[in-house]
Design a protein around this motif. Structure first.
Motif, short mmCIF file in Angstrom:
data_model
loop_
_atom_site.label_atom_id
_atom_site.label_comp_id
_atom_site.label_asym_id
_atom_site.label_seq_id
_atom_site.Cartn_x
_atom_site.Cartn_y
_atom_site.Cartn_z
N GLY A 76 7.62 -12.87 -11.88
CA GLY A 76 7.98 -11.51 -12.25
C GLY A 76 7.16 -10.49 -11.48
O GLY A 76 6.52 -10.81 -10.48
N GLY A 77 7.18 -9.27 -11.95
CA GLY A 77 6.45 -8.21 -11.25
C GLY A 77 7.32 -7.51 -10.23
O GLY A 77 8.50 -7.84 -10.06
N PRO A 78 6.76 -6.52 -9.53
CA PRO A 78 7.53 -5.74 -8.56
C PRO A 78 8.16 -6.64 -7.49
O PRO A 78 7.57 -7.63 -7.06
CB PRO A 78 6.48 -4.80 -7.96
N GLN A 79 9.34 -6.26 -7.07
CA GLN A 79 10.09 -7.07 -6.11
C GLN A 79 9.47 -7.06 -4.72
O GLN A 79 9.36 -8.11 -4.06
CB GLN A 79 11.53 -6.55 -6.03
N ALA A 80 9.06 -5.88 -4.24
CA ALA A 80 8.60 -5.76 -2.85
C ALA A 80 7.43 -6.69 -2.51
O ALA A 80 7.47 -7.37 -1.47
CB ALA A 80 8.25 -4.30 -2.54
N PRO A 81 6.38 -6.76 -3.34
CA PRO A 81 5.28 -7.67 -3.00
C PRO A 81 5.70 -9.13 -2.97
O PRO A 81 5.21 -9.91 -2.14
CB PRO A 81 4.25 -7.42 -4.11
N ARG A 82 6.61 -9.52 -3.83
CA ARG A 82 7.06 -10.91 -3.85
C ARG A 82 7.90 -11.23 -2.62
O ARG A 82 7.79 -12.32 -2.05
CB ARG A 82 7.83 -11.20 -5.14
N LEU A 83 8.74 -10.29 -2.20
CA LEU A 83 9.50 -10.50 -0.96
C LEU A 83 8.55 -10.60 0.24
O LEU A 83 8.78 -11.41 1.15
CB LEU A 83 10.49 -9.36 -0.76
N ALA A 84 7.49 -9.81 0.21
CA ALA A 84 6.50 -9.87 1.29
C ALA A 84 5.80 -11.24 1.30
O ALA A 84 5.52 -11.80 2.37
CB ALA A 84 5.49 -8.75 1.13
N GLN A 85 5.53 -11.79 0.12
CA GLN A 85 4.90 -13.10 0.04
C GLN A 85 5.82 -14.18 0.61
O GLN A 85 5.37 -15.09 1.32
CB GLN A 85 4.55 -13.43 -1.41
N LEU A 86 7.10 -14.09 0.30
CA LEU A 86 8.04 -15.07 0.84
C LEU A 86 8.16 -14.94 2.36
O LEU A 86 8.27 -15.94 3.07
CB LEU A 86 9.42 -14.90 0.18
N GLU A 87 8.13 -13.70 2.85
CA GLU A 87 8.18 -13.50 4.30
C GLU A 87 6.94 -14.07 4.96
O GLU A 87 7.02 -14.64 6.07
CB GLU A 87 8.32 -12.01 4.61
N GLN A 88 5.81 -13.95 4.31
CA GLN A 88 4.59 -14.54 4.85
C GLN A 88 4.73 -16.05 4.93
O GLN A 88 4.26 -16.68 5.90
CB GLN A 88 3.39 -14.15 3.99
N TRP A 89 5.37 -16.64 3.94
CA TRP A 89 5.61 -18.08 3.98
C TRP A 89 6.49 -18.45 5.18
O TRP A 89 6.26 -19.47 5.83
CB TRP A 89 6.26 -18.56 2.69
#
Length: 279
Positions: A52-65
């Motif tokens: 959960g939590g804000p979408q933008a940071p999680r999308l950034a984490q997936l992009e880092q992966w």
């Protein structure tokens, strides 16, 4: 968690709570460690999707992966903690596209709370979050190239559809519903709201076509494994057996509330382990 598991490498500790842990433990060391690394990767990206939590940071984490996987598949080590995953990629020729597919599946959950997708979208989701993991895994297991992708396709979908049926209440708690829209309509359920759907007296009818598809995929997976050298499919056979037990328990319990959480009985897992792991 045992003392030995607590002192084990990080990837193994993450895997120790998995339904597939026993199936990984029966493998020879190199394959076992490779599977622990794959599971650890899946667990980490899944946590991004579910936390959960804000979408933008999680999308950034997936992009880092994605960036890290690109580096690893090019033989580079972006961070020291990826040394085990790099070794697995090199040893078993794991493919970047399959890692990316898993990340793409997690991104589907990050971008929206999936609620009653159509069959096509559900199948895409299952391919990304389950069959792509299978495509990585069959390389570690050493399943013949002619059979590996098909086994991953069918067994991955069978396991994921069973998970969907098992986790209806848990998913509704985070505002998600993976039962397909067509099945809801056919069962006379108009709402796509997760909590409304799981409270419907017609829920069992909506689950029926999902059960039928899971069974069909299980049957295809069994036929494929029968054609493979037995030593190469010990682990997927154990996964197959464990989830057959879970599906049977779901059917015996039914879908009327209150629904008791289905867990794999340890004695039945032990019997499956003896059958597929040792003999």
């Amino acid at each position: 968690m045992s003392v030995a598991e607590a002192e084990a490498p990080t990837a193994q500790r993450r895997a120790s709570g998995s339904s597939f842990y026993a199936a990984m433990r029966i493998l020879p060391r190199a394959q076992r460690e490779g599977m622990f690394e794959i599971y650890s990767f899946c667990r980490l990206v899944d946590d991004i999707a579910d936390d959960g939590g804000p979408q933008a940071p999680r999308l950034a984490q997936l992009e880092q992966w994605r960036q890290d996987i690109t580096a690893l598949c090019a033989g580079k080590l972006p961070e020291p903690q990826f040394a085990g995953l790099l070794a697995a990629i090199k040893t078993f020729n794991l493919q970047k596209d399959d890692f990316f597919a898993v990340i793409d599946g997690m991104e589907m959950d990050v971008r929206e709370d999936i609620q009653a997708p159509d069959w096509q979208k559900l199948d895409l989701y299952c391919d990304r979050v389950a069959s792509a993991v299978g495509r990585l895994s069959v390389r570690v297991f050493g399943v013949p190239e002619a059979e590996g992708p098909s086994l991953a396709y069918h067994l991955g979908r069978a396991l994921q559809l069973t998970n969907i049926l098992r986790d209806l209440d848990e998913d509704a708690g985070i505002n998600r519903l993976y039962l397909p829209r067509e099945a809801l309509v056919a069962a006379g359920i108009e709402s796509t709201n997760p909590k409304a759907v799981i409270a419907s007296p017609n829920l069992a009818a909506a689950c029926a076509p999902v059960i039928a598809r899971a069974r069909a995929h299980f049957a295809q997976a069994a036929a494929i494994m029968k054609r493979c050298p037995r030593a190469r499919v010990k682990s997927p056979r154990l996964m197959y057996e464990a989830y057959q037990i879970i599906l049977a328990a779901l059917l015996a319990r039914g879908f009327a509330p209150p629904r008791e959480k289905i867990k794999l009985p340890k004695h039945q897992l032990l019997l499956a382990l003896l059958r597929y792991g040792l003999f």
